[in-house]
Each structure stands twice: as C-alpha cells, then as structure tokens.
Design a protein around this motif. Structure first.
Motif, PDB file in Angstrom:
ATOM      1  N   VAL A   6      62.426  53.686  75.676  1.00 26.51           N
ATOM      2  CA  VAL A   6      61.114  54.275  75.383  1.00 26.51           C
ATOM      3  C   VAL A   6      60.387  54.635  76.673  1.00 26.51           C
ATOM      4  O   VAL A   6      59.806  55.719  76.784  1.00 26.51           O
ATOM      5  CB  VAL A   6      60.278  53.298  74.536  1.00 26.51           C
ATOM      6  N   GLU A   7      60.439  53.737  77.659  1.00 24.99           N
ATOM      7  CA  GLU A   7      59.767  53.988  78.934  1.00 24.99           C
ATOM      8  C   GLU A   7      60.356  55.204  79.640  1.00 24.99           C
ATOM      9  O   GLU A   7      59.622  56.086  80.115  1.00 24.99           O
ATOM     10  CB  GLU A   7      59.885  52.751  79.828  1.00 24.99           C
ATOM     11  N   LEU A   8      61.700  55.277  79.721  1.00 20.11           N
ATOM     12  CA  LEU A   8      62.359  56.399  80.383  1.00 20.11           C
ATOM     13  C   LEU A   8      62.081  57.701  79.640  1.00 20.11           C
ATOM     14  O   LEU A   8      61.813  58.745  80.268  1.00 20.11           O
ATOM     15  CB  LEU A   8      63.868  56.141  80.470  1.00 20.11           C
ATOM     16  N   GLN A   9      62.120  57.649  78.316  1.00 26.64           N
ATOM     17  CA  GLN A   9      61.876  58.851  77.520  1.00 26.64           C
ATOM     18  C   GLN A   9      60.446  59.357  77.702  1.00 26.64           C
ATOM     19  O   GLN A   9      60.218  60.565  77.799  1.00 26.64           O
ATOM     20  CB  GLN A   9      62.147  58.545  76.038  1.00 26.64           C
ATOM     21  N   GLU A  10      59.487  58.449  77.771  1.00 26.74           N
ATOM     22  CA  GLU A  10      58.100  58.854  77.975  1.00 26.74           C
ATOM     23  C   GLU A  10      57.887  59.451  79.363  1.00 26.74           C
ATOM     24  O   GLU A  10      57.100  60.385  79.533  1.00 26.74           O
ATOM     25  CB  GLU A  10      57.162  57.661  77.758  1.00 26.74           C
ATOM     26  N   ILE A  11      58.623  58.926  80.348  1.00 29.55           N
ATOM     27  CA  ILE A  11      58.496  59.452  81.720  1.00 29.55           C
ATOM     28  C   ILE A  11      59.025  60.882  81.792  1.00 29.55           C
ATOM     29  O   ILE A  11      58.350  61.783  82.306  1.00 29.55           O
ATOM     30  CB  ILE A  11      59.247  58.544  82.726  1.00 29.55           C
ATOM     31  N   VAL A  12      60.239  61.111  81.266  1.00 32.17           N
ATOM     32  CA  VAL A  12      60.849  62.441  81.380  1.00 32.17           C
ATOM     33  C   VAL A  12      60.143  63.470  80.501  1.00 32.17           C
ATOM     34  O   VAL A  12      60.197  64.670  80.775  1.00 32.17           O
ATOM     35  CB  VAL A  12      62.357  62.400  81.049  1.00 32.17           C
ATOM     36  N   LEU A  13      59.462  62.988  79.432  1.00 30.38           N
ATOM     37  CA  LEU A  13      58.730  63.912  78.562  1.00 30.38           C
ATOM     38  C   LEU A  13      57.240  63.963  78.902  1.00 30.38           C
ATOM     39  O   LEU A  13      56.445  64.528  78.146  1.00 30.38           O
ATOM     40  CB  LEU A  13      58.912  63.508  77.096  1.00 30.38           C
ATOM     41  N   ASN A  14      56.885  63.342  80.040  1.00 28.33           N
ATOM     42  CA  ASN A  14      55.501  63.348  80.517  1.00 28.33           C
ATOM     43  C   ASN A  14      54.532  62.774  79.487  1.00 28.33           C
ATOM     44  O   ASN A  14      53.452  63.319  79.231  1.00 28.33           O
ATOM     45  CB  ASN A  14      55.068  64.782  80.882  1.00 28.33           C
ATOM     46  N   ASN A  73      64.832  64.679  69.405  1.00 28.80           N
ATOM     47  CA  ASN A  73      64.161  64.875  70.696  1.00 28.80           C
ATOM     48  C   ASN A  73      64.786  65.983  71.542  1.00 28.80           C
ATOM     49  O   ASN A  73      64.353  66.200  72.672  1.00 28.80           O
ATOM     50  CB  ASN A  73      64.183  63.564  71.501  1.00 28.80           C
ATOM     51  N   LEU A  74      65.823  66.653  71.002  1.00 33.93           N
ATOM     52  CA  LEU A  74      66.582  67.614  71.797  1.00 33.93           C
ATOM     53  C   LEU A  74      65.699  68.738  72.347  1.00 33.93           C
ATOM     54  O   LEU A  74      65.801  69.105  73.523  1.00 33.93           O
ATOM     55  CB  LEU A  74      67.728  68.188  70.964  1.00 33.93           C
ATOM     56  N   TRP A  75      64.844  69.307  71.495  1.00 32.84           N
ATOM     57  CA  TRP A  75      64.013  70.411  71.957  1.00 32.84           C
ATOM     58  C   TRP A  75      63.053  69.965  73.055  1.00 32.84           C
ATOM     59  O   TRP A  75      62.804  70.702  74.017  1.00 32.84           O
ATOM     60  CB  TRP A  75      63.233  71.016  70.789  1.00 32.84           C
ATOM     61  N   ASN A  76      62.521  68.754  72.940  1.00 35.25           N
ATOM     62  CA  ASN A  76      61.631  68.228  73.986  1.00 35.25           C
ATOM     63  C   ASN A  76      62.379  68.053  75.305  1.00 35.25           C
ATOM     64  O   ASN A  76      61.838  68.339  76.378  1.00 35.25           O
ATOM     65  CB  ASN A  76      61.034  66.889  73.551  1.00 35.25           C
ATOM     66  N   PHE A  77      63.633  67.567  75.219  1.00 31.40           N
ATOM     67  CA  PHE A  77      64.431  67.420  76.439  1.00 31.40           C
ATOM     68  C   PHE A  77      64.676  68.783  77.096  1.00 31.40           C
ATOM     69  O   PHE A  77      64.560  68.930  78.321  1.00 31.40           O
ATOM     70  CB  PHE A  77      65.770  66.749  76.122  1.00 31.40           C
TER      71      PHE A  77
END
Length: 356
Positions: free
Chosen positions: A129-137, A34-38
């Motif tokens: 999962v929830e936090l990751q979906e929020i920061v990745l829109n 997920n690094l590139w998405n971050f």
C-alpha cells in the motif's frame, strides 16, 4: 496408515494447486484495477512487479478458505462418485475416522494461517500500500490541525492548533489536567511542545490554577511535565485500522483507546476476529465432510454448491455478529467467536447424519 496416505495424496495437490491458482487470479485482478493508474503515472514495470509480489501473501491469505473448500469437496465427491467410500464403509471405517486427517490438517493449518497473517501478510501488505501510494502520488499527509486528544482516562486533555509530524511538534497548545474525580487541577498553555524521548518539552509555557476563586499563573513544575506522556503518533492525521496491523500493534491501539476513554468495542471485536478468522479453514472442512455425498446424482456439483452456500451463510452471519458487537449488543469476544462455535455445532449435526 494406507487410508491416510491415500486421502492426503489426493487432497494436498488439489489444495496447493487451487491455492496458488486463486491467489494468482486475485493478484491479476488487483493489477488490472490499477493498471491504468500505473500507465498514466509512468510507473516502471519493475516497480509494478514488486507491488504484485508484495500483494501475493495477502492473496494467498484470501484464497486459503476457498481453496481448502474446493479441495475437500472435490476429493470427497470424487470418492463418492467412484464408490470408493462404499468399500471404506463396508470395512467398518466410519466417515469421521476416514476424514480425520483432513480435519487435523485443517486445524493445524488454521494456526499456521494466523501466524502467516500476523508475521508476513500484515507487513508485506502495508509495504504494498505504501509503495503503491508513493508511485501513484497518493501519499497521506500525517500533519494534523485543530486537534483535541484525551489521555489518561480523560484526566489529561490536549488541544493544539497544529501537529508537525516531521519534527514531532505541537503548536499553540492548551492542556487541561483534571483530578481523579474529574475536577479541574490546572490548565497549561504553551507556544509549542517538542517530543523528547518519552515526554513533551514545552516552550513559552504557563500553568494556571484556581486558588480560592482567583486565577493564579506559575511556571510549569516537574510533576505536571511528568504527566505529559501521550505519544506523538496519537496526534497524527491517521486512523489506525486494526485489520491492517499485527496483533501487537492492534493491542497497543486498543489499550490507547481504553486509556483515553474512547469507544473500543469495534476495534476489540476486529482484534478477536484476527484469532477467530483462521478457523474458517476448519469450519469449511467440517461442513464439506457433512454436506458431501448428500445426493447420488451430480455428486461433485451438488456437494460443492452446498459447501459454498454454507460458507456464504457463515460469512453473512459473521458480519451480523460483528455489527452487533460494534453496537454493544454482543460482547466483542462473542462477536468474533460466536459464528465459529455455532458452525462447529452445525457441522457436528450434519456429520452425524452424513451418508455412510
């Protein structure tokens, strides 16, 4: 007591060390995936660290079977390679008695892994999962349209054009209510319905019934309203995965599927698997004891390879039985537990013919 201390003194540091090592590797793999998405979404380093921290319990859960397999195989192979077990067997101590502390440790740890998964892994992974979906829109829209839901064993059927999750409101709603023999009782039409405490409050509603072949309209009575109790979460644009919720929520979801008359074999087998999976720790220890020391050359390498192969066969067999449970060939209980029962028998057979 001296032998117990000796074997545990060698085994436990190996198990703990490999557990955290494998877990750390899994966290890094998830990070790199997920690094590139971050980076492209400008996610702060602190948030990324929080996501990694929330994933760590899940990675520990994933790592436990492999860690205990490695630790037991290495410990016993080292004993065989150094001829330490020769002295143990010569003193009249059988293999099963010598390795009993490992089996008891694995059995107790199986219960611990179940509680760990149910109480800590599930909520932290859901937050991750929830936090990751929020920061990745990638937040999921829970609003839903063109909905048809059956309730009360199919005796109440809801059809709505739209469900607004934020207000818990159904728009353009039709409700078909049937008798126990599935004959038509009435049809309710409402402009909208709002969830209030434990029932749906209808607006602009009319009740239609058939009386001697004629369609009769009337106001919706209190008895009909008391039947409209299907919870709002049912209407969301959301499919519950039994794997991602704790046992209480999973049971509630399966009860809901039973209530509305939907297929539930697959989620029920996954529910049983939540109880069966932790015993993989006990299985791999049993297999390691039975397979270790089968050869005198490259003892550690051969033992570890044999144990890993046996564990892979277990996972494949479990996938097959779960598929059979999904399609109704096996019961959900057997789909989850048959691999455990079968491999315990195989492990006992291997233990009987283990080198002593």
């Amino acid at each position: 007591m001296t032998l117990i201390k000796y074997i545990l003194k060698k085994f436990i540091p190996l198990f703990i060390g490999s557990l955290f090592f494998f877990a750390f590797v899994l966290v890094l793999v998830d990070l790199f995936m997920n690094l590139w998405n971050f980076i492209s979404n400008g996610v702060p380093a602190k948030t990324v660290f929080n996501i990694m921290l929330l994933y760590f319990p899940k990675s520990l859960w994933y790592s436990a079977p492999l860690s205990i397999l490695f630790a037991v195989s290495y410990t016993l192979s080292d004993f065989y390679a150094n001829n330490e077990l020769v002295a143990v067997f010569a003193s009249g101590v059988p293999l099963i008695k010598f390795t009993a502390p490992l089996l008891l440790f694995a059995f107790a740890l199986s219960f611990g892994l179940f509680i760990f998964e149910d109480k800590l892994v599930v909520p932290t992974y859901a937050k991750k999962v929830e936090l990751q979906e929020i920061v990745l829109n990638k937040e999921k829209d829970l609003n839903n349209n063109k909905i048809v839901v059956m309730s009360e064993q199919g005796n109440v059927v809801y059809k709505a054009d739209f469900f607004d999750n934020s207000t818990r409101r159904l728009n353009s709603l039709y409700i078909v209510i049937r008798n126990e023999d599935k004959t038509l009782n009435c049809v309710v039409r409402a402009d909208s319905a709002l969830w209030v405490e434990d029932h749906w409050k209808l607006s602009g509603s009319t009740k239609y019934t058939l009386e001697e072949g004629n369609l009769v309209s009337s106001e919706v009575d209190a008895q009909t309203l008391s039947m409209l109790t299907e919870i709002p979460e049912t209407f969301r644009n959301n499919t519950t995965s039994v794997e991602t919720v704790d046992t209480r929520e999973a049971k509630e979801y399966i009860d809901h599927l039973r209530r509305v008359g939907l297929p539930y074999n697959e989620p029920l087998s996954v529910y049983y698997q939540k109880f069966a999976f932790p015993f993989i720790l006990f299985i791999v220890v049993f297999l390691s004891i039975g397979l270790s020391g089968k050869t005198r050359k490259n003892v550690m390498l051969i033992s570890l390879a044999s144990c890993v192969s046996a564990a892979v066969i277990y996972y494949v067999f479990q996938m097959v039985t779960m598929l059979m449970a999904k399609f109704g060939i096996l019961s959900p209980f057997l789909g989850a537990w048959l691999p455990v029962f079968l491999f315990v028998v195989i492990s006992l057979f291997l233990l009987k013919y283990a080198r002593t």
